[in-house]
Design a protein around this motif. Structure first.
Motif, short mmCIF file in Angstrom:
data_model
loop_
_atom_site.label_atom_id
_atom_site.label_comp_id
_atom_site.label_asym_id
_atom_site.label_seq_id
_atom_site.Cartn_x
_atom_site.Cartn_y
_atom_site.Cartn_z
N ASP A 100 0.83 -1.21 0.00
CA ASP A 100 0.00 0.00 0.00
C ASP A 100 0.86 1.26 0.00
O ASP A 100 0.39 2.37 0.19
N HIS A 118 2.45 6.29 -2.55
CA HIS A 118 1.26 5.46 -2.41
C HIS A 118 0.17 5.94 -3.37
O HIS A 118 0.31 6.99 -4.00
N ARG A 119 -0.89 5.17 -3.48
CA ARG A 119 -2.00 5.57 -4.33
C ARG A 119 -2.72 6.78 -3.72
O ARG A 119 -2.81 6.91 -2.50
N GLU A 120 -3.23 7.64 -4.58
CA GLU A 120 -3.93 8.83 -4.10
C GLU A 120 -5.16 8.45 -3.27
O GLU A 120 -5.54 9.18 -2.36
N PHE A 125 -2.12 -1.94 -3.91
CA PHE A 125 -1.72 -2.16 -5.30
C PHE A 125 -0.74 -3.32 -5.32
O PHE A 125 -0.55 -3.99 -4.31
N TYR A 193 1.60 4.72 -12.53
CA TYR A 193 2.08 5.79 -11.66
C TYR A 193 1.24 7.06 -11.74
O TYR A 193 1.39 7.97 -10.93
N GLU A 195 -1.65 7.26 -10.86
CA GLU A 195 -2.51 7.23 -9.69
C GLU A 195 -1.73 7.31 -8.38
O GLU A 195 -2.32 7.19 -7.30
N MET A 196 -0.41 7.52 -8.47
CA MET A 196 0.43 7.52 -7.28
C MET A 196 0.78 8.94 -6.84
O MET A 196 0.76 9.88 -7.64
#
Length: 224
Positions: A100, A118-120, A125, A193, A195-196
């Motif tokens: 995560d 990390h993801r927004e 993931f 990436y 979404e990161m």
């Protein structure tokens, strides 16, 4: 590269995300370091997925011993099809490594600044990974490595390399043992990436023995 990451998402959420029917058992951690067992998702012969815990630091089947496994925590995307250490695993033993977030250190004039990427939406993931089975006499070791590639635009200011993140829609194609290896290789070049997001964190994470929420707190939120 990828030498430290986090996985604190609960088992139920992970089972749903990775479509694993059996129970997922793992050790949640804010600060996962090499040379320990980490959660992997692999495909079984019947096409179903299983969660297993494998040693982080791949040991090739031809190795005489396991002493150099810590050196193979990452596999460069550019050479995984040719290097003897990874060639067979890439063809037959691809895996997903749940996370995560992960950590990277940016070189600065006064030292290094740690970032947690990390993801927004803070959802789990998967890193693209490879696994291997090493056996010598009665000793057997199952191990894995995380694939890395050249940094995307988002990551270039922080580090020149980054772990490959596999988009959710590509999970099945990546795990598929019958997939054409050239098609599998193309999956490593993706837009995950987008979404990161990276946030600066304190040097608390530098010590692998530290394993609490302080490892992932935004630096500006830390109390001094």
């Amino acid at each position: 590269m990828c030498g430290r990451y986090s996985l604190t998402t609960d088992a139920e959420t992970l089972a749903e995300h990775f479509q694993v029917l059996r129970d997922i058992r793992f050790q949640p951690s804010y600060n996962i370091a090499p040379s320990r067992k980490i959660l992997n998702i692999v495909e079984l012969d019947d096409g179903s997925r299983k969660a297993v815990n494998l040693f982080w630091g791949l040991v090739p089947t031809w190795s005489k011993d396991t002493k150099n496994s810590a050196h193979l925590i990452n596999a460069r995307m550019e050479t995984i099809r040719e290097k003897p250490s990874f060639r067979a695993a890439f063809k037959h033993r691809r895996c997903l490594i749940p996370a995560d977030g992960y950590f990277e250190w940016q070189k600065q004039a006064n030292g290094k600044q740690a970032f947690h990427i990390h993801r927004e939406d803070c959802q789990p993931f998967a890193f693209a990974g490879l696994w291997e089975q090493w056996q010598h006499g009665t000793e057997t070791l199952y191990s894995c490595t995380i694939i890395t590639t050249a940094a995307a635009e988002l990551m270039q200011p922080i580090h020149e390399r980054m772990p490959v993140i596999m988009p959710t829609q590509s999970y099945q194609d990546w795990l598929d043992k019958t997939a054409d290896v050239d098609d599998a290789y193309l999956l490593l070049d993706n837009q995950a990436y987008a979404e990161m997001t990276p946030i600066p964190v304190s040097d608390w994470v530098n010590n692998p023995r530290h394993d609490d929420a302080g490892c992932i707190e935004r630096l500006s939120e830390k109390k001094h």
